[in-house]
Structure formats: C-alpha cells, structure tokens
Design a protein around this motif. Sequence first.
Motif, PDB file in Angstrom:
ATOM      1  N   THR A 591      12.629  -6.732   3.754  1.00 47.96           N
ATOM      2  CA  THR A 591      13.320  -7.878   3.144  1.00 47.96           C
ATOM      3  C   THR A 591      13.131  -7.969   1.636  1.00 47.96           C
ATOM      4  OG1 THR A 591      11.394  -9.303   3.578  1.00 47.96           O
ATOM      5  CG2 THR A 591      13.129  -9.225   5.257  1.00 47.96           C
ATOM      6  N   GLY A 592      12.120  -7.282   1.080  1.00 49.46           N
ATOM      7  CA  GLY A 592      11.842  -7.394  -0.347  1.00 49.46           C
ATOM      8  C   GLY A 592      12.746  -6.511  -1.178  1.00 49.46           C
ATOM      9  N   ASP A 593      12.614  -6.649  -2.505  1.00 47.77           N
ATOM     10  CA  ASP A 593      13.411  -5.793  -3.377  1.00 47.77           C
ATOM     11  C   ASP A 593      12.748  -4.421  -3.498  1.00 47.77           C
ATOM     12  OD1 ASP A 593      11.303  -5.939  -5.177  1.00 47.77           O
ATOM     13  OD2 ASP A 593      12.260  -7.413  -6.471  1.00 47.77           O
ATOM     14  N   GLU A 594      13.379  -3.507  -4.216  1.00 52.47           N
ATOM     15  CA  GLU A 594      12.898  -2.122  -4.254  1.00 52.47           C
ATOM     16  C   GLU A 594      11.535  -2.007  -4.927  1.00 52.47           C
ATOM     17  OE1 GLU A 594      15.526   0.876  -5.556  1.00 52.47           O
ATOM     18  OE2 GLU A 594      17.154   0.320  -4.217  1.00 52.47           O
ATOM     19  N   ASN A 595      11.297  -2.796  -5.986  1.00 52.05           N
ATOM     20  CA  ASN A 595      10.010  -2.723  -6.669  1.00 52.05           C
ATOM     21  C   ASN A 595       8.878  -3.117  -5.736  1.00 52.05           C
ATOM     22  OD1 ASN A 595      11.081  -1.861  -9.101  1.00 52.05           O
ATOM     23  ND2 ASN A 595      11.380  -3.930  -9.871  1.00 52.05           N
ATOM     24  N   GLU A 596       9.080  -4.221  -4.998  1.00 56.54           N
ATOM     25  CA  GLU A 596       8.061  -4.650  -4.043  1.00 56.54           C
ATOM     26  C   GLU A 596       7.887  -3.619  -2.935  1.00 56.54           C
ATOM     27  OE1 GLU A 596       8.467  -8.514  -2.396  1.00 56.54           O
ATOM     28  OE2 GLU A 596       8.565  -9.516  -4.347  1.00 56.54           O
ATOM     29  N   SER A 597       8.997  -3.092  -2.447  1.00 52.36           N
ATOM     30  CA  SER A 597       8.913  -2.109  -1.362  1.00 52.36           C
ATOM     31  C   SER A 597       8.127  -0.882  -1.793  1.00 52.36           C
ATOM     32  CB  SER A 597      10.318  -1.706  -0.905  1.00 52.36           C
ATOM     33  OG  SER A 597      11.008  -2.806  -0.360  1.00 52.36           O
ATOM     34  N   ALA A 598       8.317  -0.454  -3.040  1.00 50.36           N
ATOM     35  CA  ALA A 598       7.565   0.703  -3.540  1.00 50.36           C
ATOM     36  C   ALA A 598       6.064   0.418  -3.507  1.00 50.36           C
ATOM     37  CB  ALA A 598       8.017   1.051  -4.959  1.00 50.36           C
ATOM     38  N   LEU A 599       5.675  -0.802  -3.927  1.00 47.05           N
ATOM     39  CA  LEU A 599       4.260  -1.181  -3.879  1.00 47.05           C
ATOM     40  C   LEU A 599       3.740  -1.203  -2.449  1.00 47.05           C
ATOM     41  CD1 LEU A 599       4.078  -4.187  -6.386  1.00 47.05           C
ATOM     42  CD2 LEU A 599       2.829  -2.047  -6.578  1.00 47.05           C
ATOM     43  N   LEU A 600       4.533  -1.753  -1.557  1.00 51.07           N
ATOM     44  CA  LEU A 600       4.088  -1.908  -0.173  1.00 51.07           C
ATOM     45  C   LEU A 600       4.031  -0.571   0.558  1.00 51.07           C
ATOM     46  CD1 LEU A 600       6.018  -5.186   0.666  1.00 51.07           C
ATOM     47  CD2 LEU A 600       3.590  -4.926   0.178  1.00 51.07           C
ATOM     48  N   PHE A 601       4.920   0.344   0.212  1.00 48.23           N
ATOM     49  CA  PHE A 601       4.820   1.692   0.779  1.00 48.23           C
ATOM     50  C   PHE A 601       3.487   2.331   0.384  1.00 48.23           C
ATOM     51  CE2 PHE A 601       9.673   2.179   1.037  1.00 48.23           C
ATOM     52  CZ  PHE A 601       9.676   2.035   2.418  1.00 48.23           C
ATOM     53  N   LYS A 602       3.122   2.149  -0.873  1.00 45.63           N
ATOM     54  CA  LYS A 602       1.851   2.703  -1.347  1.00 45.63           C
ATOM     55  C   LYS A 602       0.679   2.066  -0.605  1.00 45.63           C
ATOM     56  CE  LYS A 602      -0.600   3.706  -5.649  1.00 45.63           C
ATOM     57  NZ  LYS A 602      -0.582   3.555  -7.131  1.00 45.63           N
ATOM     58  N   LEU A 603       0.754   0.742  -0.416  1.00 45.93           N
ATOM     59  CA  LEU A 603      -0.295   0.043   0.333  1.00 45.93           C
ATOM     60  C   LEU A 603      -0.341   0.536   1.774  1.00 45.93           C
ATOM     61  CD1 LEU A 603      -2.395  -2.181   0.713  1.00 45.93           C
ATOM     62  CD2 LEU A 603      -0.522  -3.800   1.040  1.00 45.93           C
ATOM     63  N   LEU A 604       0.809   0.783   2.356  1.00 43.51           N
ATOM     64  CA  LEU A 604       0.872   1.255   3.741  1.00 43.51           C
ATOM     65  C   LEU A 604       0.126   2.577   3.889  1.00 43.51           C
ATOM     66  CD1 LEU A 604       2.132   0.199   6.345  1.00 43.51           C
ATOM     67  CD2 LEU A 604       4.165   1.553   5.827  1.00 43.51           C
ATOM     68  N   GLY A 605       0.320   3.473   2.909  1.00 43.93           N
ATOM     69  CA  GLY A 605      -0.408   4.740   2.948  1.00 43.93           C
ATOM     70  C   GLY A 605      -1.912   4.529   2.897  1.00 43.93           C
ATOM     71  N   THR A 606      -2.364   3.583   2.060  1.00 44.77           N
ATOM     72  CA  THR A 606      -3.796   3.278   1.958  1.00 44.77           C
ATOM     73  C   THR A 606      -4.330   2.728   3.283  1.00 44.77           C
ATOM     74  OG1 THR A 606      -3.553   2.777  -0.394  1.00 44.77           O
ATOM     75  CG2 THR A 606      -5.515   1.937   0.695  1.00 44.77           C
ATOM     76  N   ILE A 607      -3.546   1.850   3.919  1.00 48.80           N
ATOM     77  CA  ILE A 607      -3.975   1.263   5.197  1.00 48.80           C
ATOM     78  C   ILE A 607      -4.094   2.334   6.276  1.00 48.80           C
ATOM     79  CG2 ILE A 607      -3.249  -0.287   7.052  1.00 48.80           C
ATOM     80  CD1 ILE A 607      -2.011  -2.076   4.894  1.00 48.80           C
ATOM     81  N   VAL A 608      -3.140   3.231   6.325  1.00 51.69           N
ATOM     82  CA  VAL A 608      -3.173   4.295   7.335  1.00 51.69           C
ATOM     83  C   VAL A 608      -4.390   5.183   7.126  1.00 51.69           C
ATOM     84  CG1 VAL A 608      -1.991   6.372   8.133  1.00 51.69           C
ATOM     85  CG2 VAL A 608      -0.689   4.274   7.772  1.00 51.69           C
ATOM     86  N   GLU A 609      -4.677   5.521   5.863  1.00 47.82           N
ATOM     87  CA  GLU A 609      -5.834   6.375   5.589  1.00 47.82           C
ATOM     88  C   GLU A 609      -7.138   5.650   5.877  1.00 47.82           C
ATOM     89  OE1 GLU A 609      -5.277   7.522   1.553  1.00 47.82           O
ATOM     90  OE2 GLU A 609      -3.555   8.814   1.978  1.00 47.82           O
ATOM     91  N   GLY A 610      -7.180   4.331   5.620  1.00 44.83           N
ATOM     92  CA  GLY A 610      -8.419   3.582   5.828  1.00 44.83           C
ATOM     93  C   GLY A 610      -8.599   3.077   7.239  1.00 44.83           C
ATOM     94  N   GLY A 611      -7.487   2.829   7.952  1.00 46.44           N
ATOM     95  CA  GLY A 611      -7.579   2.248   9.291  1.00 46.44           C
ATOM     96  C   GLY A 611      -7.983   3.214  10.369  1.00 46.44           C
ATOM     97  N   GLN A 612      -7.658   4.498  10.172  1.00 40.54           N
ATOM     98  CA  GLN A 612      -8.010   5.540  11.132  1.00 40.54           C
ATOM     99  C   GLN A 612      -7.573   5.163  12.547  1.00 40.54           C
ATOM    100  OE1 GLN A 612      -9.115   8.464  10.152  1.00 40.54           O
ATOM    101  NE2 GLN A 612      -9.143   7.796   8.016  1.00 40.54           N
ATOM    102  N   GLU A 613      -8.505   5.207  13.508  1.00 38.44           N
ATOM    103  CA  GLU A 613      -8.106   5.045  14.914  1.00 38.44           C
ATOM    104  C   GLU A 613      -7.562   3.653  15.219  1.00 38.44           C
ATOM    105  OE1 GLU A 613     -12.321   3.812  14.412  1.00 38.44           O
ATOM    106  OE2 GLU A 613     -11.166   5.602  13.876  1.00 38.44           O
TER     107      GLU A 613
END
Length: 1091
Positions: A591-613
């Motif tokens: 639902t956000g604009d492209e700038n926000e989505s770019a930030l959130l994609f980056k955060l998503l990668g961090t969560i996946v790497e940190g969340g593990q199992e």
Amino acid sequence: MEIETPAATLSGDELRRLLAATLSPDKASVDAAAAGLDRAAADPRFPLAILAVAAGGGDQGVRVAAATYLKNFTRRNIESSLSSSELYKEFRDQLAQALLRVEPAILRVLIEAFRQVVEKDFVKDNLWPELIPQLKLVIQSSNLISPGHHPEWNTINALKVLQSVVRPFQYFLNPKVAKEPVPQQLEQIAAEILVPLQVTFHHFADKVLLSPDGAKFEYEHLLLITCKCVYFTVRSYMPSTVKQILPSFCKDMFRILDSLDFNSLPDPEDAMMRHKIAKRCLIIFCALVTRHRKHADAQMPHIVNCAIKISRQSNNLSKLCSLPNRIFSLAFDVISRVLETGPGWRLVSPHFSSLLDSAIFPALSLNEKDIAEWEEDTEEYMQKNLPSELDEISGWTEDLFTARKSAINLLGVIALSKGPPVASAASKRKKGDKRKSERSSIGELLVIPFLSKFPIPSHGEDASSTGVRNYFGVLMAYGGLQDFLTEKKDLSVTVIRNRILPLYSLDPCSPYLISTANWVIGQLAICLPEAMSTSIYNSLMKALTMEDVDDITCYPVCASASGAIAELIENSYVPPDWLVLLQAIVKRINTGDENESALLFKLLGTIVEGGQEKVLPHIPEIVSNVANTVMKLLPPVPDPWSQVVEQGLSALAAMAQAWESSAPDENKKHEKMVWQSGQSAIAQTFSMLLQKAWLLPVLENSCSALPPPSCVNDASLLLEFVMRSVTCMEEAASMKVFELVPIWADTIANWDSWEEMEDQGVFNTIKEAINFHQRFDLTGFFLKMLPSQSENASLSSVIGRVSNFVTRAISAYPSATWRACSCIHTLLHAPKFSLGTEDARKAIAVSFAQTAFSHFKSISDSPAGIWKPLLLAISSCYICYPDAIEQVLNSYDGNGYEIFASALAQVSSSSFSSGLSSESEIKLAVLTLSTLIESLLVLNMGATKVLQDCYVSLIESCIQLKEIQEDGDNDDDDDGAEDLDDDEEEEDSEDDDEDSEEDDVREETEEEFLERYALVAAGDTIEVVEEGDLDEETQDIELGSLDEVDVQQVVLSLVQNQPALQAQTLPDNLVEKISETFPEYEILCQVHRQA
C-alpha cells in the motif's frame, strides 16, 4: 608587462590561436587544436611560451586555457623534467614571478602548476634554496605591506604563493618515523617569513576590527590566507620559532573570534570572509589541542572561553547559513577536545550547566530550518538528524561538520566525564585492588536531570509549540547519550519506558518526535530488556504504518522505524511475534509508495536473515506477495530498474538463501517433504518473476536489448534457486529454464561493473548452471550457438558467454580471481563436450590460460597466495591441451612455459606458505607436474633446475596427497576430542575476558601514539589479504574424469620409464619420507639413495 615569448617555439599569436580553438564547440576544431599544442609541447621552450600567454594580456578565456594546459603539462612531465636544467630554472623563476601579478582567475590555475614544482623541487628534493629568501623579500615589499615599493607585487598573490609552499608540510613527510623532526625547509619558512608575518598579521587584524566595513575586504583576505599558512605549519609539526610567536598569534585569533556576533544576523555576503577566518582559527585551535598540547597549555583557558562564547549563540542557528553552522560545529569540537585533555575538567566543568542550557540544547532543538528540510529534502534531513550510525563519542572525533552532530558529541563527552582522579594517599588503589570507581558521572548528576525538566508534549501540540521543539532536542540528546546509557542499563530502561514510549500514545503523534524516538530506540538497541519487547515492537510497527499528518510527509517516520527494527534484530532483540511483524511489513509494501517499499524490502531481508527458523515457515507466502509486488513495478521495456525493484530482488535473494540453508536431513522424511514442497512453490514464483523481467519485454516489444545489469547478482541467485529446484525435464520446461539461462549468460558476458560483494552470486550460479547442464541438458543446448540479445546480435553458446565473464573476472579483484579460477575447472571438466564442440572447449581453455598467465605475470614479483588459483587454473587448461597451452605460454618472452613450470613447482612445494591443501588441488598439481616433467625431458632439459624443482615438488605432493587421504579416514575419530578441547579453550578465554575487564585502561602516551602511527604507516600492523576471501583459499575443484585417474600409478610409471629422473638427487629427508609413506616403493628409494 608581458614575459618575452621565446622565438624558438611557436609565436604567441599562434599559441593564442590554438588555445582559442580549444574553446570551440566544434569537436573537430578542439581535437585539431589539442594535437597542435601537443606537437608544440615537444619544444624545450614550450613551457616558457605558454606561460607568457597565460601571464600576458589579451582575452581572459584564452589565458585561462593557457594556464590550464600548462598545469596539466606540468603534472604529466614534472617527474621526467620539463626541459633542460637551465631552461627549467628559468621557467620556474618566471612562473613564480608571474604568480605575483596575475588576476585571481589566472592565479587559481597557475598556482596548481606552481604547487607541483614546489613539492618536487623544494619539499622532496630540497633543490631551491633561494625560494624562501626571495619570497620573504617579495612579501615585505608587496603593495599592501610596503605601499609604493613594488606596486606590481600583489600581497594577496604573494601570500597565496606562501600558502602553496607551506601546504605540503601539513602532513608528516616521513610518517614511518615515530618522532620525525621538523623539516629544515619548514623551520626556514617559520623563521624567515612566519615570525615577521606575525607583526603584519596583528596590523591587519587591527585594520579589520577597527576600520569601517567597506574598507577591510582585502585585509580580511590576507588574514584568511595567513591563518591557512599557520594551520598547514602546525597541523603535524611545531617549528621552534613558531612556539615563540604562538601566544601573539593566538591573541589576535581570540580578538577575531570574539568579534563574531550572530545575534545581529549580518548580511551573509558581507560576513563571509570574517566567518572563513573564524572557521580557520577554530581549526587551528583543534590542531593545537590535539597535536601540541604542551605548547598550547597556557592558551587553553582562553581557547575554552572563546569557544564557549561562540557556542552560546547557537539559538540563532536556524537563521544562519552553512558557514556559521560549521563555526558552531568547530566551537563544540574545540570544547570536546579540551575536555579530553588533562586540564580539560578544570577548565570546562564550571561551564557544564550553562553549556547545556545555552549552547548544546538550543543546537539540538527543532527549528524552522529542520521543518523546511523535512518537506523539501527528506533524505538530507535524515542524513543530518537520523544517521544510521553515530560517530564514536570522543573528544578526538574529526569532521562532524554540523553544529547538531558536534553538540551531540560534546554532550556525550560531558555525560561520560567523571572528573579528575583523586591523587591523595588515602584514595590510591592498592596493588591487586580491582574495585571499580564509585564516582558518579556528569550524565547522572547533571545531564539526565537537565533533560528531565522538559515534559512530554500534550495531545494535539504541533511543531510550532515550544513543547514539541524542546522535546525534539531531548530526544536528540538521548540518542547522543548512547555510550552513557549503555553503561547504565537501568537508566536506559527508565528513559525508554517513561520518556520515549509514551510519545506513541499521543493523538495525533508528531511525526518530528516519532521519527526521532524511533532513531533513539535503534541507538539503544544493545541495552533493551526482553520484558519491553512487546511494547517496543508495537510502537515501532505503529510508526511503520503511520500515515501523512496534515500534508506533512511521514516518510522519515517510516524510514527511522524501519532502521530501528533492523537495529533491534541485528542486536538479537527479537520481536514477540515474527508473523505479525512480517504481515505488517508486507501489507505496508503493498500500500505504500515506492520509496517506502524500497525501505521495507531492505528491512524484510534483514528480518529473514535474523529470524532464521522462526521466519522460515512463512517464507513461501511472503515470497509470493513480494514477487507479485515487484512484477507490478517492473517497467515494460528493459530500462534501468528503479530502486524499489532492486531492493525487492535483494529481499527475494535473501529469502532464497535462507530457505536453502534450512534444508532438513534426508532421514527426516516428513520435514524433507514439506521443505521440498515449499522449494518447488518458491522456484515457480521466481521463474515467473524472471520470465516477466527477461522474456516478456522481448516477446511484447520485439526488442533485442538485454535486461539491465543493476541486479545481476540477486537475479542470478534467483535463477540458481530455480535450477537447483528442478527434479525432472517437465519442471525444467514449465519453469522455462532453457529460455532463461541464455539471457542470463548474455547479460553477464560483458559485465564490467565489478564489486566484491555484488558478484559472488554470479559465480555460484555458473556452477549450478553447469550442474543443471549435466543433469538435464540431454541435447547439448548449452553448447549450441545462439543469437545474442545484445546490439551486435552475434552467435555464441551459453558456455561461451559464461566463459567470457569468467575470463574478465580473472583480473577484476582478488576474490573474483579465486572464484573465477574455481569456475575454470568446472567449465573445462564438467560440461559434456562432444567431438563437434571440442574446438569450443579448446578456445575457452586458450582464453583462460592467456588471461590467467598474464595476470600471474603482473603479480609475480614476490610469492603470494593468489599464485595458487591462477597456476591451478592454467594447469587445468594445460592438462586438457598441453601443446596449445605450451604455445600460449611461450608467446610471453619465449620462456613462459619454464616460468609456469617453475612457479607451479614452487606453489606445490612443502615450503610454500599458501600451498596446496585440498585433495583435488594436489591431484591436479601432480598430474600437471608429471606432464610437465615428460615435456621437459623431451626438450632435453633433464639437467636443469626447473626439472629438479618439478620433480621434488611432484614427490612432495604425492606424499601430501597420501597423508590427506589417510587423515580423512580418521577425522570422525578425532571430532570428540577436538570438541572437548574447544570447550576447555572457551572456558579459559571466558576467564581471561573476566580478568581483563577489571584491568586498568591506561591512556596512550604521545610517544606510544606516534610509534603506533609510524608502524601503521609502514604497513607492519596491517594484514592485507590480497588473496581474497579466506574461506576460498582451500577449495575442492572440479576435475571431471581426471578424478578417476590413479595418481600414484601415474607417478610410479613416470619414474620407472624415465632413467633421467632416477638419476635426480633428492634430499635425504624426502627419500626417507617416501620410504615411510610408500613402503611398497622401497626399490624406488634405493635407486635415489644410490643416485
């Protein structure tokens, strides 16, 4: 007056004509003129002629062009000499004279040419003894110092020349020497020019401070240049004569700084020169406090008072431009530096309260400029006020540049201060007494109570209210107290609970406060208690989804919340519910604009790497949502992709790697089946995304352009995942693998944007593509010639395109060399080459060998670990096509073949520090050495050192191979003992850590600092791993059918069939080792003992 134009070169008019043509908009005219000037430059008198044009009369544009050409000509030829010694001296003198009278536009360019001459002749070679006496005379006789003597000698120009002369001395000339003496040339400059100039400086300061505004610009300019000269003089060294005049210079600088009045808000243009002088004075004080404290101790009280007086005017910062902001920044920095010194506490502590109230806090509070910047340039606002990483809080921190950052740094230094140590006998610690000091810091006694005076704003207050503006300053202060609050975890919990989290309950929330509160939480991530996890994450997720407030963009709120969550996860501060967090982010992305989505994609990668199992079960669903969003954002034609697409692909690549790393063991059948189902679903999604990105533009637009290369690494990882997931031909067909791989190979074929962290996925995908080719390419599709999607539409195979990438990667950077060489073995030995494609294999082998050997030659001066991958890559090529590769190697100086043989023998020997380590490496080396030895014997080189070295290394490698094979059988038996040893070592290291925490931390002395500085400059303490990634130094390489060869039998047969080898002398210890390792070859040992 014009300098005479030498007759031996082009006339002045002809030079002017050529120079004027270089200014033409017509490229052909410019090229012709440049060629004409280059031809004229061969004349020894050319520098004099073009200098005459630059320093003479006529059109200023032509003269600037002449000065520019001379500057570049000097830079190119200064080391090789511009002309004969006599002509050069004449040119040097005329250049110096010309600088004294040209106008500023020409001076700015010519001074750069002069600087190069000075650095070589005066600083480096010390071959211009007359320069300083002549410059002293010129300065003393110039128009503003001695009016009427030499009106053609401009004082400003003369001091500019002095500035160029002293400029190289701002850095240590020989930083490898711990206590380097002051250079003789600098002592001469100080004694003959700077000491007399101090009186002139005082006189100019009087004129500036006492004269009407309209009559002081020239004198301000002279003060500025003189301050620069003083700074260059004392930045590293302290000439003996400067010590004597330092108090007088400082007194005048104090007068200049005390004259600043930021309350009256003068015209920026009128005040600019004064502000530049003030900035330079403060930089000088920073240098004196940092480098020459013992010479500046007497001035320290005045320095502190001067800096504090400036800093107390910070309430006007919002009305000032960038230059005054820099002045306030430096004033705060000066105070920070003084506070870190011995007398710093005594000098600064009486001012702590007033500094907080009247200087630091006003610089931190929200102002009109912040609000305007928030709306006009949010990225600039965040960079200034919400930095992802604060500089370490220290009085020695350099170049903070903004008043707010410097104020934050000073606040942190003050908060950590505990006063001077008490030196009375009763308070002296006994030997072995490791009790920590009980003294309270100023952070507890003063800073936190001061910040507690400001209440949380009430509901509905906007940015114009004093409460919001002040509380913004409170939040900025808490962020700057990171080091202090980390030491006081109970206090940091209180701050978060009572002063930060309540802000998120305000209705409406002020975006200026919430963004800063997010940032503070991120700064304090390391010391947050688990009990507050739910409250903190709920608050940050509320901020993450905050909508714009009354036309005020909330992008900085979303960005800072994203950054704070990333900081928390990276510091192992996990959310109470991963799924809720993931759903909130995915929903906001949609639902956000492209700038926000770019930030959130980056955060998503961090969560996946940190969340593990904890995150893994949700990855297939998230992949589907993210991929659908990315597909909507893909442009219809292959233009450069937007940042949001790049970040989306990066997040998908992170999820792919996380999923693959979670594969369960084969014996866990149910878990394995569930995992494979998820793998298949993810692969189908990735395939659809790649088809839309790579195939659809070609089909819909009938264009032949390749996909943009910006995301080639992440896209490669997705393709690798797809290929690895394929289990049958039907899946390969449904996921369009045979259509996707050629476009990917086409994209990387001419890749030249090498970046170490961006290319690793491509190399992994190359190996997976070869693996896929072995499993499913039944028709040899990867070896067929296909039309390229590039502009030239040439024919090439997938293997050929990939090989082109690998060839270019060999010399890109060290890690790429390792990876490329590993791929070479795979490309030569793994593909299913048929008789019809053997020529293609030979062509890529020749190409690999040429590039690898060329790169090896460029680094072959001294043995290095990176020799190994290059020589092994050449070995693979050589094993495949000995005659062709021998011819390639001999094309280098006629002896490349011997160079290669000798280097391989060296790398394979037991004495080489970064030698062969894996079984496959040793096998390849043994087979190559055997072939080389046979070839050397055919060439009648049996008595040469290179053959002896190859033979010794061959035997050593055989023994090493046998030992590695035997050790592999015993690895399992040793694991338990190793684990036990590891546990014991871990316990020991923990005990050591506990002891070391109690040890006193002794301040480094100046002598120790200079010694360490010299060691670093000499490179003695820097380990440069030029070989690339450490985990790649031992690698199992692909050998294909060569892996089945009985290496020992090859060596034994070689020795038995070559009498010349039996006559070789081996070291006694090597013969004994052969006997121990291969008792079945005792006859061979006897032969060598007899030899």
